[in-house]
Motif scaffolding. Structure first.
Motif, PDB file in Angstrom:
ATOM      1  N   PHE A  41       0.832  -1.203   0.000  1.00  0.00           N
ATOM      2  CA  PHE A  41       0.000   0.000   0.000  1.00  0.00           C
ATOM      3  C   PHE A  41       0.861   1.245   0.000  1.00  0.00           C
ATOM      4  O   PHE A  41       1.852   1.337   0.725  1.00  0.00           O
ATOM      5  N   GLY A  42       0.471   2.218  -0.827  1.00  0.00           N
ATOM      6  CA  GLY A  42       1.213   3.473  -0.877  1.00  0.00           C
ATOM      7  C   GLY A  42       0.471   4.466  -1.742  1.00  0.00           C
ATOM      8  O   GLY A  42      -0.696   4.755  -1.517  1.00  0.00           O
ATOM      9  N   GLY A  43       1.148   4.960  -2.769  1.00  0.00           N
ATOM     10  CA  GLY A  43       0.531   5.933  -3.654  1.00  0.00           C
ATOM     11  C   GLY A  43      -0.453   5.299  -4.616  1.00  0.00           C
ATOM     12  O   GLY A  43      -0.658   4.076  -4.630  1.00  0.00           O
ATOM     13  N   VAL A  44      -1.078   6.137  -5.423  1.00  0.00           N
ATOM     14  CA  VAL A  44      -2.049   5.670  -6.403  1.00  0.00           C
ATOM     15  C   VAL A  44      -1.330   4.863  -7.487  1.00  0.00           C
ATOM     16  O   VAL A  44      -0.292   5.278  -8.009  1.00  0.00           O
ATOM     17  N   VAL A  45      -1.860   3.694  -7.789  1.00  0.00           N
ATOM     18  CA  VAL A  45      -1.323   2.845  -8.862  1.00  0.00           C
ATOM     19  C   VAL A  45      -1.966   3.296 -10.174  1.00  0.00           C
ATOM     20  O   VAL A  45      -3.181   3.226 -10.344  1.00  0.00           O
ATOM     21  N   ARG A  46      -1.166   3.760 -11.096  1.00  0.00           N
ATOM     22  CA  ARG A  46      -1.681   4.279 -12.362  1.00  0.00           C
ATOM     23  C   ARG A  46      -1.926   3.153 -13.354  1.00  0.00           C
ATOM     24  O   ARG A  46      -1.119   2.234 -13.469  1.00  0.00           O
ATOM     25  N   TYR A  47      -3.027   3.227 -14.055  1.00  0.00           N
ATOM     26  CA  TYR A  47      -3.308   2.276 -15.134  1.00  0.00           C
ATOM     27  C   TYR A  47      -4.050   3.012 -16.241  1.00  0.00           C
ATOM     28  O   TYR A  47      -4.812   3.941 -15.997  1.00  0.00           O
TER      29      TYR A  47
END
Length: 277
Positions: A41-47
């Motif tokens: 868990f951390g920052g937003v995962v970009r897709y």
């Protein structure tokens, strides 16, 4: 929903004690698996595409299952395993582990805090025990059929609300690609509750709303459609905390039902009336 365990013989008492021990070990297993999800868990995962999104979701699931599945298999080697998180309906005879390795997975990917690891043992299509772990807080919710619902060993009890007009209620979206008829029914139900309840919360996942109903923080939760993995843990917790479980029309709920309503007894009938109109 769960029937109380009747202590009408030594075999039943032994089974109840065995399930209580099993629940304690299941809680340890989901807590250990939750550590793997917390580490990711951390920052937003970009897709940018659906395929990239599905790979990111699967990576979270896989990291948890690498820890959780072997532990649960050791606890109940002959129990079946539900592979598809979005499946619903009745299970074949026997014992089955119904697991959601990352309940609220899309929240996790977006850097939101509402996610959990869940494991529920179903026996002959009845939930026997469940453990839900929230890795960010360290909280573990547990319930045993006929044995009550708990948060880290402290008993849970649904609210004493009796007026829907003063109630905090919630709903959730079962899956992103719902049938249009279900989507429209969700929308109309939210409108109806906005007119009848004090405040309406709408977010995923369902399990976290149901935890709050069991703990008396939310007075009612409803959802149309849904899978075993997102409804069974919370349904057992609410039932064991003294809540009422039914479908949205007030009929007995099973995993084959088209809707679920979990509410404090004092507002259940009014919630059914609101959702049925």
């Amino acid at each position: 929903m769960p029937e109380s365990i009747q202590n009408a013989g030594s075999a039943t008492v032994t089974a109840a004690a065995s399930d209580a021990d099993l629940l304690a070990q299941t809680a340890i297993a989901v807590s250990a698996a939750g550590s793997a999800l917390r580490e990711r868990f951390g920052g937003v995962v970009r897709y940018r595409t659906r395929e990239e999104l599905m790979r990111a979701l699967a990576a979270n699931d896989g990291a948890v299952l690498d820890v959780l599945r072997p532990r649960l298999a050791l606890l109940r080697p002959k129990a079946g395993w539900v592979e598809a998180e979005l499946e619903g309906g009745a299970l074949p005879p026997g014992e089955w582990w119904v697991v959601d390795p990352a309940e609220g997975n899309v929240n996790h990917l977006h850097g939101l805090q509402e996610w959990a690891v869940t494991a529920t043992l179903v026996r002959e299509n009845r939930p026997v025990l469940t453990a839900v772990h929230l890795p960010l807080t360290g909280d573990t919710y547990t319930a045993l059929a006929g044995g009550g619902a708990y948060l880290d060993g402290r008993p849970l009890r649904v609210s004493e609300a009796t007026d829907l007009g003063l109630s905090l209620v919630a709903t959730s979206q079962a899956r992103p690609d719902e049938d249009e008829a279900i989507v429209r029914r969700i929308g109309s139900s939210i409108t109806a509750m906005l007119l009848d309840a004090l405040v309406v919360r709408t977010s995923v996942p369902a399990t976290l709303h149901l935890l709050n109903v069991a703990a008396g923080r939310i007075d009612a939760f409803w959802q149309f459609a849904g899978a075993r993995a997102d409804l069974l843990p919370g349904a057992l917790l609410v039932a064991e905390a003294g809540g009422r479980i039914s479908d949205a029309e007030g009929r007995p709920w099973t995993p084959e039902s088209a809707s679920l309503l979990a509410a404090a007894p004092g507002v259940h009938a009014d919630a059914v009336a609101t959702l049925s109109r």
